[in-house]
Design an enzyme around this catalytic site. Structure first.
Site, PDB file in Angstrom:
ATOM      1  N   ASP A 498      24.747  38.520  60.113  1.00 21.22           N
ATOM      2  CA  ASP A 498      24.664  39.770  60.641  1.00 21.22           C
ATOM      3  C   ASP A 498      23.435  39.515  61.795  1.00 21.22           C
ATOM      4  OD1 ASP A 498      24.929  42.374  61.335  1.00 21.22           O
ATOM      5  OD2 ASP A 498      24.546  43.034  58.857  1.00 21.22           O
ATOM      6  N   CYS A 540      28.939  39.440  62.700  1.00 21.66           N
ATOM      7  CA  CYS A 540      28.663  40.745  62.626  1.00 21.66           C
ATOM      8  C   CYS A 540      27.528  40.868  63.258  1.00 21.66           C
ATOM      9  CB  CYS A 540      28.466  41.267  61.175  1.00 21.66           C
ATOM     10  SG  CYS A 540      28.215  42.856  60.845  1.00 21.66           S
ATOM     11  N   ARG A 555      33.403  41.075  62.324  1.00 24.69           N
ATOM     12  CA  ARG A 555      33.386  42.444  62.275  1.00 24.69           C
ATOM     13  C   ARG A 555      33.608  43.016  63.646  1.00 24.69           C
ATOM     14  NH1 ARG A 555      30.101  46.446  60.623  1.00 24.69           N
ATOM     15  NH2 ARG A 555      29.939  45.306  58.506  1.00 24.69           N
ATOM     16  N   ASP A 559      28.863  49.895  62.036  1.00 19.74           N
ATOM     17  CA  ASP A 559      29.105  50.269  60.472  1.00 19.74           C
ATOM     18  C   ASP A 559      29.837  51.327  60.183  1.00 19.74           C
ATOM     19  OD1 ASP A 559      27.643  47.825  60.364  1.00 19.74           O
ATOM     20  OD2 ASP A 559      25.903  48.503  58.974  1.00 19.74           O
TER      21      ASP A 559
END
Length: 843
Positions: A498, A540, A555, A559
């Site tokens: 991430d 991500c 991703r 979110d």
């Protein structure tokens, strides 16, 4: 005027076309360089340093007299190269072999300029794909280093172009105006224009915007801009002006044509676009960001391939040729299965701790949900249990753990594996908390900006975290070492990585010769090497281009959250218009618009499905989120405390497994900011069927009808329709009856054409596809036999059309009753474990 004959043009439908393309030559031009392919004609004007591109028909898109430029600086002086009047030294047309098939290419060069800088331009046309390619090489033959700012491949159009004659307009004559600075024409007489804008990283807004709209940008300034917008990508404020990263599409909604401009990779530079959608004088600019990287004497820099592709908006797969070219350029096929596509069995499914426990997660929470996964695995077979943020002492201090994880995470990985699941772990390897031990003990690892202050990475974790300068060898070694430890020592073969954008924020890197794209690409290569080829990596918060070919999944949205609208600490009003703040609405936006990337660049990760009733999502919004995730074919992870999820909501999850795995067609992609019409064409033992989805994005209830023509289906044909969420069955022509759809709700329906004299499987409540559960079909003159398969225990309804009435019916040898819904349409209740054999003798 000169007419140049173009050879016959091979199309996907095997239609052969012949055409003549007019080419305007100025009297003072001594010669023009020309490349031809079955798809395009490219002309280069060496005297004016411009190029033009024409398609196969006179009424198609074109680019005329496109300008080029390279901007660099030396000390306090700025220079613009390749401007009009630059003397280009022409090469010869060559044939070459490439990842994109045989190429016709030509290289033109300039002599060294006053600073000793020489430029080479390589133009190419693929002979088997509809691609025009261009790259720029910059060589420093001078005595001093220079700093590259921007390499412009395409600068076309002008805000000062003359307007059409209004009298001629009234008379119906809409001749395209002549442009003094080149022209971009999605069609000869453009109608309403719109622009497909692709965001910089996972969370950045992507969508199609029209002339009256404004570019979607954050209003939170330095709190969010470094997170959402890449340095060098414009953020226009005027209506009709838009920016984009890596690629964009200028689309003519009226004439249904478009021009895609972009890059096939971002290994060397981040590419940016800027566009004006004024249909009288559209403007399009495409450039590679040099990031003021230093080019030392004796060295050279080459850009990634820039790409132009003319497309038909209503073709079956309008973005396909570009997406596939990017995949070839980045060797994605080595990460995907054969034929550059992914088997449904390889789509990740699982559970994630984040959206229920957040930073308060504990080892006990993980164990309790592991036990619950074991309890339900026969009915709901998930593969992965992923521990998200909260296990570490601080972000960046990955080798010390929160007191809620007294034994670390390695024992949990062993327990997860022992229970039959794949252990997954969240990491943010390129960013550190300002109060982390790493930040304190290694200040030289921190990327610096102005006045030697830490570079701005935005406001995250209620602070301003620091980016690692990954041109510092020790910092990169630390980040890669964390990955190696997590996979090979702790036992996590599935990693969600991430906040990767932190490797590419604006700053003063230790190595000033490297661009931000090069820094991120080399860091991702180091991560992949440390993880090994067998590890499954999810990117991500990651700029898309540099990760292609290195991650297994990406991703592609912001979110999700427990609310439809964006909020922060339950406060909605100031954040409602934010395009990338977590929310169900924003997650759905990018999941839809970026669905063409799925199965081409990676497995799309649409973020998690939230099922529990305690969120602020309505039942309709939960169903919409489930529908979008399922029909877009990507990863399927849930993020609820499983002990809090009711049986009804677990039944929703069961109906999505296994994942469909296939990306849908977005039938109004270029006609709406958020697409509302999806179509999936699926095949099974009984034949082909269509899965259609229609969404109500309004804040009020609407009556929606499935109009067959708007889904590219024959309105003259008769269809059977079964809607999934409410189980309605209809026999229709032209349109499906209006349904009352609540705010943010969805209609999902299976359509099958009527086949006179034959029985037809109409669908079931078992799987959202309403057909993938069917594994065998035998319609003989005397009876109908079919087989259904599900992961575990299944209970629901199956609907069948039978021209002959059933005499009796049995399910796995046991008698079963049925209900007549309409003439010839029968509903059978079913209850079985894993496999059901339904046998129906006709009367």
């Amino acid at each position: 005027m000169v007419s140049i004959n173009i050879p016959s043009i091979a199309r996907s439908d095997h239609v052969k076309l012949m055409c003549k393309i007019p080419l305007l030559l100025r009297a003072q031009d001594s010669f023009m360089l020309t490349l031809q392919s079955p798809f395009y004609q490219l002309t280069i004007n060496p005297k004016e340093t411009t190029w033009s591109l024409y398609g196969p028909t006179l009424n198609g898109p074109s680019l005329e007299d496109v300008q080029l430029a390279v901007h660099y600086h030396l000390g306090n002086s700025s220079f613009k190269a390749l401007k009009a009047g630059t003397h280009l030294l022409a090469g010869t047309v060559e044939d070459s072999v490439s990842l994109h098939g045989p190429l016709k290419k030509i290289v033109v060069r300039t002599p060294a300029d006053q600073n000793g800088i020489r430029f080479s331009l390589e133009f190419a046309l693929s002979e088997i794909y509809p691609l025009m390619l261009l790259k720029i090489n910059v060589e420093n033959r001078g005595p001093r280093p220079v700093y590259l700012d921007r390499m412009e491949f395409l600068n076309s159009g002008s805000p000062y172009a003359p307007r059409p004659n209004p009298i001629a307009m009234l008379l119906g004559r809409r001749e395209a105006p002549k442009f003094p600075h080149g022209a971009i024409r999605p069609s000869p007489n453009p109608g309403e224009l719109a622009f497909y804008s692709n965001g910089w990283q996972s969370w950045s807004f992507s969508g199609v915007l029209k002339e009256s709209q404004r570019f979607r940008r954050s209003r939170l300034g330095l709190l969010r801009t470094p997170v959402e917008i890449g340095t060098g990508t414009p953020v226009p404020r005027k209506p009709g002006w838009f920016g984009s990263d890596m690629f964009g599409i200028l689309a003519d909604r009226q004439n249904r044509m478009g021009i895609l401009a972009g890059f096939l990779a971002q290994k060397q530079h981040f590419g940016s676009l800027e566009v004006s959608t004024d249909h009288y004088s559209p403007i399009l600019r495409l450039w590679a960001n040099g990031d003021s990287a230093r080019l030392d004497p004796g060295n050279s820099v080459e850009t990634d391939w820039a790409c132009i592709y003319f497309l038909q908006l209503d073709s079956e797969n309008p973005l396909g040729p570009y997406m596939d070219a990017v995949a070839r350029e980045n060797a994605v096929s080595t990460r995907l299965s054969a034929s550059n596509r992914i088997d449904r069995g390889k789509i990740p499914t699982g559970w994630c701790s984040w959206y229920d426990f957040y930073l308060d997660v504990s080892a006990d929470d993980i164990r309790q949900n592991l036990n619950r996964m074991v309890d339900i695995q026969h009915d709901i077979p998930l593969d992965i249990l992923q521990i998200d943020d909260g296990f570490e002492s601080r972000v960046g201090d990955w080798y010390t753990f929160s007191k809620r994880f007294p034994d670390g995470v390695s024992p949990l990985a062993a327990e997860i594996k022992q229970a039959g699941f794949s252990p997954g772990l969240w990491l943010a390897p390129f960013i550190v908390h300002p109060r982390s031990r790493v930040a304190r003990e290694h200040p030289d690892w921190i990327l610096r900006g102005m006045n030697r202050l830490p570079a701005n990475t935005g406001y995250l974790w209620n602070t301003f975290p620091h980016a690692l300068d990954l041109t510092v060898p020790a910092a990169l070694e630390y980040a890669a070492g964390v990955i190696d430890t997590a996979v090979h020592q702790w036992g996590f073969p599935y990693l969600k990585l991430d906040f990767l954008f932190a490797a590419a924020v604006s700053g003063r890197y230790k190595d000033p010769t490297r661009t931000r794209a090069q820094v991120l690409r080399s860091a991702m290569e180091a991560v992949r090497k440390a993880a090994g080829e067998d590890a499954f990596l999810v990117g991500c918060g990651c700029p898309l281009g540099p990760a292609i070919g290195l991650v297994d999944s990406m991703r592609i949205s912001t979110d999700v959250e427990q609310r439809w609208e964006p909020s922060h600490y339950n406060l909605e009003l100031p954040f409602r218009g934010e395009p990338a703040v977590p929310s169900a609405r924003n997650a759905i936006q990018n999941t839809l618009v970026r669905s063409p990337m799925h199965n081409r660049w990676w497995i799309n990760d649409p973020d998690c499905l939230l099922l529990r009733e305690s969120t602020h999502l309505t039942e309709a919004e939960v169903r919409t989120l489930a529908s979008v995730i399922a029909l877009c074919g990507g990863s399927l992870l849930v993020s609820d405390d499983l002990s809090k999820v009711s049986k009804d909501r677990l039944d929703v999850l069961q109906s999505l497994l296994p994942p469909i795995g296939k990306a849908p067609s977005l039938l109004d992609l270029f006609d709406a900011v958020t697409p509302s019409r999806l179509r999936l064409d699926l095949d099974g033992p009984e034949g082909q069927w269509h899965v259609l989805a229609l969404f109500n994005w309004d804040n009020s209830t609407r009556d929606l009808s499935l109009q067959l023509e708007s889904f590219s289906l024959d309105p003259g044909e008769e269809y059977f329709v079964r809607t999934f969420w409410d189980g309605r069955v209809m026999r229709v022509r032209k349109d499906v009856q209006a349904a009352r759809v609540p705010p943010h709700g969805a209609v999902v329906a299976a359509l099958r054409p009527h086949k006179p004299g034959s029985s037809i499987y109409l669908g079931s409540s078992l799987h959202i596809s309403q057909g993938l559960e069917l594994t065998a079909w035998d319609d003989s003159p005397g009876s109908l036999r079919l087989r259904l398969e599900r992961p575990g225990k299944a209970s629901g309804m199956v609907d069948l059309y039978m021209p002959k009435a059933p005499g009796r019916a049995s399910l796995n040898g046991e008698a079963v009753n049925w209900t007549v819904i309409q003439e010839g349409i029968y509903r059978f209740p079913i209850d079985f474990i894993k496999t059901a054999e339904l046998e129906i003798p006709y009367k």
